[in-house]
Structures are given as C-alpha cells and as structure tokens.
Scaffold this motif. Sequence first.
Motif, PDB file in Angstrom:
ATOM      1  N   ALA A 140       0.912  -1.151  -0.042  1.00  0.00           N
ATOM      2  CA  ALA A 140      -0.050   0.040  -0.053  1.00  0.00           C
ATOM      3  C   ALA A 140       0.890   1.175  -0.156  1.00  0.00           C
ATOM      4  O   ALA A 140       0.350   2.391  -0.395  1.00  0.00           O
ATOM      5  N   ASN A 141       2.030   1.079   0.445  1.00  0.00           N
ATOM      6  CA  ASN A 141       2.996   2.290   0.392  1.00  0.00           C
ATOM      7  C   ASN A 141       3.497   2.831  -0.935  1.00  0.00           C
ATOM      8  O   ASN A 141       3.908   3.778  -1.193  1.00  0.00           O
ATOM      9  N   THR A 142       3.046   1.932  -1.797  1.00  0.00           N
ATOM     10  CA  THR A 142       3.141   2.550  -3.209  1.00  0.00           C
ATOM     11  C   THR A 142       2.178   3.110  -4.082  1.00  0.00           C
ATOM     12  O   THR A 142       2.604   3.524  -5.164  1.00  0.00           O
ATOM     13  N   GLU A 143       1.035   3.391  -3.382  1.00  0.00           N
ATOM     14  CA  GLU A 143       0.062   3.600  -4.106  1.00  0.00           C
ATOM     15  C   GLU A 143       0.243   5.189  -4.605  1.00  0.00           C
ATOM     16  O   GLU A 143      -0.362   5.527  -5.740  1.00  0.00           O
ATOM     17  N   LYS A 144       0.983   6.103  -3.823  1.00  0.00           N
ATOM     18  CA  LYS A 144       1.198   7.503  -4.302  1.00  0.00           C
ATOM     19  C   LYS A 144       2.159   7.432  -5.802  1.00  0.00           C
ATOM     20  O   LYS A 144       1.983   8.310  -6.660  1.00  0.00           O
ATOM     21  N   LEU A 145       3.181   6.561  -5.671  1.00  0.00           N
ATOM     22  CA  LEU A 145       4.017   6.381  -6.778  1.00  0.00           C
ATOM     23  C   LEU A 145       3.376   5.987  -7.990  1.00  0.00           C
ATOM     24  O   LEU A 145       3.336   6.590  -8.942  1.00  0.00           O
ATOM     25  N   ASN A 173       0.052   6.036  -8.732  1.00  0.00           N
ATOM     26  CA  ASN A 173      -0.936   6.865  -9.316  1.00  0.00           C
ATOM     27  C   ASN A 173      -0.268   8.286  -9.790  1.00  0.00           C
ATOM     28  O   ASN A 173      -0.958   8.756 -10.861  1.00  0.00           O
ATOM     29  N   ASN A 174       0.746   8.560  -9.140  1.00  0.00           N
ATOM     30  CA  ASN A 174       1.470   9.871  -9.901  1.00  0.00           C
ATOM     31  C   ASN A 174       1.715   9.540 -11.577  1.00  0.00           C
ATOM     32  O   ASN A 174       1.814  10.240 -11.993  1.00  0.00           O
ATOM     33  N   ILE A 175       2.074   8.311 -11.611  1.00  0.00           N
ATOM     34  CA  ILE A 175       2.724   7.998 -12.569  1.00  0.00           C
ATOM     35  C   ILE A 175       1.427   7.823 -13.816  1.00  0.00           C
ATOM     36  O   ILE A 175       1.382   8.155 -14.976  1.00  0.00           O
ATOM     37  N   LEU A 176       0.454   6.921 -13.275  1.00  0.00           N
ATOM     38  CA  LEU A 176      -0.758   6.614 -14.121  1.00  0.00           C
ATOM     39  C   LEU A 176      -1.560   7.887 -14.552  1.00  0.00           C
ATOM     40  O   LEU A 176      -2.026   7.842 -15.571  1.00  0.00           O
ATOM     41  N   GLU A 177      -1.677   8.876 -13.764  1.00  0.00           N
ATOM     42  CA  GLU A 177      -2.311  10.206 -14.022  1.00  0.00           C
ATOM     43  C   GLU A 177      -1.634  10.740 -15.295  1.00  0.00           C
ATOM     44  O   GLU A 177      -2.307  11.707 -15.854  1.00  0.00           O
ATOM     45  N   LYS A 178      -0.462  10.343 -15.538  1.00  0.00           N
ATOM     46  CA  LYS A 178       0.147  11.094 -16.680  1.00  0.00           C
ATOM     47  C   LYS A 178      -0.034  10.469 -18.131  1.00  0.00           C
ATOM     48  O   LYS A 178       0.280  10.811 -19.221  1.00  0.00           O
ATOM     49  N   HIS A 179      -0.852   9.351 -18.009  1.00  0.00           N
ATOM     50  CA  HIS A 179      -1.446   8.490 -19.124  1.00  0.00           C
ATOM     51  C   HIS A 179      -2.281   9.140 -20.025  1.00  0.00           C
ATOM     52  O   HIS A 179      -3.296   9.909 -19.166  1.00  0.00           O
ATOM     53  N   PRO A 180      -2.602   9.392 -21.107  1.00  0.00           N
ATOM     54  CA  PRO A 180      -3.587   9.870 -21.873  1.00  0.00           C
ATOM     55  C   PRO A 180      -4.782   9.286 -21.571  1.00  0.00           C
ATOM     56  O   PRO A 180      -5.843  10.055 -21.821  1.00  0.00           O
ATOM     57  N   ILE A 181      -4.971   7.845 -21.441  1.00  0.00           N
ATOM     58  CA  ILE A 181      -6.132   7.325 -21.019  1.00  0.00           C
ATOM     59  C   ILE A 181      -6.257   7.540 -19.474  1.00  0.00           C
ATOM     60  O   ILE A 181      -5.577   6.787 -18.623  1.00  0.00           O
ATOM     61  N   LYS A 182      -7.232   8.532 -18.996  1.00  0.00           N
ATOM     62  CA  LYS A 182      -7.143   8.901 -17.805  1.00  0.00           C
ATOM     63  C   LYS A 182      -7.878   7.865 -16.836  1.00  0.00           C
ATOM     64  O   LYS A 182      -8.642   7.145 -17.294  1.00  0.00           O
ATOM     65  N   GLN A 221       9.300  -1.587  -0.266  1.00  0.00           N
ATOM     66  CA  GLN A 221      10.443  -0.678  -0.084  1.00  0.00           C
ATOM     67  C   GLN A 221      10.936  -0.111  -1.268  1.00  0.00           C
ATOM     68  O   GLN A 221      11.188  -0.600  -2.183  1.00  0.00           O
ATOM     69  N   VAL A 222      10.679   1.347  -1.354  1.00  0.00           N
ATOM     70  CA  VAL A 222      11.083   2.166  -2.692  1.00  0.00           C
ATOM     71  C   VAL A 222      12.468   2.859  -2.205  1.00  0.00           C
ATOM     72  O   VAL A 222      12.509   3.528  -1.321  1.00  0.00           O
ATOM     73  N   ILE A 223      13.382   2.716  -3.007  1.00  0.00           N
ATOM     74  CA  ILE A 223      14.882   3.247  -2.803  1.00  0.00           C
ATOM     75  C   ILE A 223      15.227   4.024  -3.895  1.00  0.00           C
ATOM     76  O   ILE A 223      15.065   3.677  -5.152  1.00  0.00           O
ATOM     77  N   HIS A 224      15.452   5.188  -3.676  1.00  0.00           N
ATOM     78  CA  HIS A 224      16.045   6.000  -4.801  1.00  0.00           C
ATOM     79  C   HIS A 224      17.530   6.013  -5.074  1.00  0.00           C
ATOM     80  O   HIS A 224      18.275   6.015  -4.017  1.00  0.00           O
ATOM     81  N   CYS A 225      18.016   5.787  -6.404  1.00  0.00           N
ATOM     82  CA  CYS A 225      19.430   5.719  -6.566  1.00  0.00           C
ATOM     83  C   CYS A 225      20.209   6.453  -7.570  1.00  0.00           C
ATOM     84  O   CYS A 225      19.415   6.915  -8.317  1.00  0.00           O
ATOM     85  N   LYS A 226      21.460   6.520  -7.403  1.00  0.00           N
ATOM     86  CA  LYS A 226      22.067   7.355  -8.180  1.00  0.00           C
ATOM     87  C   LYS A 226      22.213   6.820  -9.806  1.00  0.00           C
ATOM     88  O   LYS A 226      22.071   5.714 -10.078  1.00  0.00           O
ATOM     89  N   MET A 227      22.483   7.738 -10.837  1.00  0.00           N
ATOM     90  CA  MET A 227      22.511   7.410 -11.971  1.00  0.00           C
ATOM     91  C   MET A 227      23.424   6.097 -12.299  1.00  0.00           C
ATOM     92  O   MET A 227      24.636   6.207 -11.872  1.00  0.00           O
ATOM     93  N   TYR A 244       5.339   2.256 -15.705  1.00  0.00           N
ATOM     94  CA  TYR A 244       4.612   1.645 -14.730  1.00  0.00           C
ATOM     95  C   TYR A 244       4.535   0.043 -14.883  1.00  0.00           C
ATOM     96  O   TYR A 244       4.627  -0.319 -13.995  1.00  0.00           O
ATOM     97  N   THR A 245       4.925  -0.292 -16.278  1.00  0.00           N
ATOM     98  CA  THR A 245       4.910  -1.872 -16.103  1.00  0.00           C
ATOM     99  C   THR A 245       6.145  -2.386 -15.620  1.00  0.00           C
ATOM    100  O   THR A 245       6.300  -3.473 -14.796  1.00  0.00           O
ATOM    101  N   GLY A 246       7.214  -1.503 -15.678  1.00  0.00           N
ATOM    102  CA  GLY A 246       8.663  -1.737 -15.008  1.00  0.00           C
ATOM    103  C   GLY A 246       8.505  -1.861 -13.466  1.00  0.00           C
ATOM    104  O   GLY A 246       8.819  -2.686 -12.785  1.00  0.00           O
ATOM    105  N   ILE A 247       8.050  -0.774 -12.781  1.00  0.00           N
ATOM    106  CA  ILE A 247       8.037  -0.829 -11.363  1.00  0.00           C
ATOM    107  C   ILE A 247       6.912  -1.793 -10.918  1.00  0.00           C
ATOM    108  O   ILE A 247       7.077  -2.299  -9.730  1.00  0.00           O
ATOM    109  N   SER A 248       5.789  -2.091 -11.618  1.00  0.00           N
ATOM    110  CA  SER A 248       5.059  -3.274 -11.071  1.00  0.00           C
ATOM    111  C   SER A 248       5.561  -4.503 -11.044  1.00  0.00           C
ATOM    112  O   SER A 248       4.760  -5.526 -10.857  1.00  0.00           O
ATOM    113  N   ARG A 249       6.652  -4.748 -11.443  1.00  0.00           N
ATOM    114  CA  ARG A 249       7.248  -5.994 -11.584  1.00  0.00           C
ATOM    115  C   ARG A 249       7.776  -6.477  -9.975  1.00  0.00           C
ATOM    116  O   ARG A 249       8.183  -7.601  -9.778  1.00  0.00           O
TER     117      ARG A 249
END
Length: 555
Positions: free
Chosen positions: A340-345, A347-356, A370-376, A532-537
Amino acid sequence: FNSKQLNDGVLLCPEVPIVLLSIEKIQEKDYLKEDGSWNWSFKDQEQSDFLPSRSLNRYSKTTTKTSMEEERVINTILSEQDEPITIQGYAGTGKTWIITQLSEALNKETTLFLAENTVQTKTITDRTPESTALTFAYIAGIKLSVNSVGSMRHIWRRYNSKQTVTDKKLAEYLQCHAIGNYNREMVAQKARYVVFQYCLSDDAKITLKHIQAAYFKGTEYWHQEALLSIAETLWGLICIPREKIELPVYGYHLVKALALTSEGIPGNYLHKGVLRDCTHIIVDEMHDLSPSVHQILHHSSQPVFRFGDYYQALKGLTTPIGSPPTLRKKTLSHSVRAGANTEKLYNNILEKHPIKPEVDFEGSRTKSTQVIHCKMNKIPDEYCTILTKDIWPILLIIHSLHSKNAKYHIMESAKRELKWLINDAIAFYKTGQSPRHHALKNHASWNDFIAKNTNKIPSLLEIDSLIRSGLDFGELENFLNDSPKTTPNSYVVGRVWDSRNSEYEKVRIWDDLSESPRFSNESPAKTVSHVYTGISRAKHKLYIPERMLERFEDF
C-alpha cells in the motif's frame, strides 16, 4: 538500544513478511474495543487480502480464497456465462490467477484460450495443463484452410517454412523500380512495412496511413501512390502465390486474412486430430492485441472474456481498444503484489497517461514494498532484476557486471536481440557491412548512425567508445555467456518488454526509463507504460532513479 539494528530489522520486514501498521491505522485504533480492551479479531481483519470464494468453491474440492474484487469479477462471469465482458485490471491485481480459476469452473473441453504468441499459450497450459490454448494466427490458419471464406492458399506449407526472402529477391518478385531517392531494395523494404501496418489495422484497404512517416519526407504524391501499388502487389502475392514465387506467411498475415472475411473464431475446429467445440473464449493481454485481432473477436459468436491493462501497452495506447461501448466492463484496482505504501508512486505515474484512470491504484494492505532512490547508472550491491527500456543499455550493464566478476542472467529474448544488434554494430563499424538489424538500417555508416541517434539514445556514446576501443565478436560472446536462469545469487538483466507477465523480489528501474518524453521524442503513453510496467514487477524492493518523478513533470 541500538537504532541501527532497529532500522535494519524494519527494512527486513517486507521479506519475512511482517507488515507494520500505518500511522493512519494506529490513529484509527481499530485494534481496541470501545472499552479499551484488545480487539482480538483485528489481526484476522488486517492479516489477509483474501476470503473463501463462494463462486469457486462450489466447483472445487479444496477451499479457494479470493480478494473481494476477484470474487466480484468471477461471480459476474460465472453467473452470466453467455455474456461477453472486458476486465481492465492494473498490474498485480490477479488477472492471470482469475483466468486460471475460470479454466477450472468452465467446461475445459469447450473453453478456448487465445493469445498473441506461443510464450503466452505456454504460460496458460503450464498453469492449467488440460486447457486448450492457441495463438490467434493458428486458429486463423485453421479457419482459412478448412473453409473457403478466404483467399489465402498453401497456408501451412508457407507458415511453417523457415524460408526468408531478401529485399533484393523481393524487389525482383515485385518487379519494382527505384522511387525518388530509394533504390529497388529499399522500396521492397518499405513495401514490407506498409503490408505489416495494414495487417495490424482494421482497415479494408491499403492506404497512405500505412506508409512509414519518414517516407513522406522528400517524396512526391505520385511516389507515395507508387509505393502503395507495390505494397498491394506484395499482399496479393502473400495471399495467392504465383508460379515459382511462394512467399512465407507470418502470423499477422493469417490474422488479417481472416479479419477481412468478417468472420470470427469457428464454433468447432480440428486440433491434434480431434474435432473440438468452442463455446467460450478467454483472452489475456488484450492491450497488446492489434485492431485486426479485435475485429475477429467482435465477429465471433461465442462470449469472449477479455482481460488486460491499457497502461501496460508498451507500444503506447492513447484510447481504449477492443471494448465496444455496449460491452460489460469490470475493473480490478487492488494489487496483491505491491504494498500500500506504493500507491502514491503508482497513481502519480498513471495520471500522466493519455487514458485517464477511472479508479486509483490500491496496494496490498498486508504487504510493504520498499522504494529506494538511487544514483544514475548505479547497480545495487545486492542481487536484483535490472530492467531497461531499450536494448542498448543492457550491453553497458553486463559489461560492468562482467568486469566485477558478478553472476548475471540475461533474459532470453533480450539476449537474442542484443547478440544480433551488437554483432551488426561491430561489423558496421569495422567493415561497413550493411546491417540487418532494424535499428541500424538506412544509415550510410556507423558514424552516420551515431551522429543521428546520440540525442535519442544517451547510452550510445559509451557504446560507441566501447566498440572503438576494440570490442570484438569473441569478447561479446564472453559477455553473453551468462549464468543459467536458475542460478541463485545472481543479477537478472532485461528490458521491461522481456519481463511482462513476471514478478521479481527486487527490481532496479534503469535510468533510460526515467528520460522525459520531451527529450526522447516518445509519446507520453509509451513512456508511462514502460515505467509503470517496470515498477509493477517488484514485490518487496524497488530501486528507481532519484530524479525519475521530477522528470515526469515535463509531461
């Protein structure tokens, strides 16, 4: 008290799994009764996303549990089995599981599973061995070969053939001449593309819309009409071979030929020597199906149960397809994979899609991701699955892993593509040999390719440097000599495309997935769907580029 040990323990919770209550849940105090005593039923309420299924347990000797959403969908289908329905379900919401359960509840002998390719049909038969799963191309070939509804001849001999026809040979068959700046071979190649686009469409005739956009630059109207005429000749040769000219038939040819007849999936068909009836059709991954396939399903008399997710259409859907307005629809929005902690992530991505989205994505309340931000370009120190958008960065990733003597496995489809592409690139650079790979075609030289594509593909500069520094075929083979798929404690590397229908404990989203479409010249639909498909794996841990969400604001 050791705060570091406590923090390390908290980070391990998702893998155990132990789920900690959110601040909101703690504030609600549902774990207490009105008199302040402990609510012993609270644990059972929070512990599971699933309850015993009334709809399925009447067909099974064992107790099957479903989520409330899954139960509603299954009950709707089983209570009205003669009515078609479309299920739009987010990633990880149980679509594949529902399909497996339906195979048990419906008549196995008369229910036909249809898919785009044999990888998908194998996935179905692996889960339900007694089911019949065929590709659309195969069932189209059966219909066309036993019924005089179509005009395609000698289907099976040409469909199973491993014969290839070069552009030079095809130009001879088509008796075509140079058009404008395009020589005969290039014209034949363009004609193939026109026929391919035509076959995917639901159009009755080949028109200008099927011509590649680049062809319009520097060509006159009559050049375009000439190409259409050649493409029509090619389609005619594919359908009805002439003497000594027998072109191979591909799956999309068969599908288009059946779609043009305005007939659907047959009510009975011969498979493995047995005549079978078909009373129900189940289709997964409907978002990947071409308009011509949807055309066939629309003309089918059997009820069709379509499952898919518009947002996983990696080719980029801008409007929903395959669902007539009158068709019943149900939505699956509650993930049983991501926390459930990923919901904001999400939904923020999905709302950018042309199909709302009609509903928000909801994570599992019993899981935490767990969501971790990493360097390039940073590869995590722990073993995980690394997913890219394009094939090019995979070479740099495995080069880095190989130099560190790390174990890694390359997804099979990515491995084949990478071998073909880089072998062609090396030969193109060293000898100027004309490449066969579509990414390198229509360029005068390797230098020309680099100059025109560096802005589109950021990893090209490093790859160019690697090739110029002496990368050869033997060294490439060493990089591709990866560990077996089953090897424990190894990285897994591939594209998002290769990872469809899969889930992994830990996923690293590569940096090329975070490029703004403003710079990549890619449609927002394509970019959103890949991310979206990538993160949902990911199930338990997700590594994302540190500025990925900021770049999404460029939409």
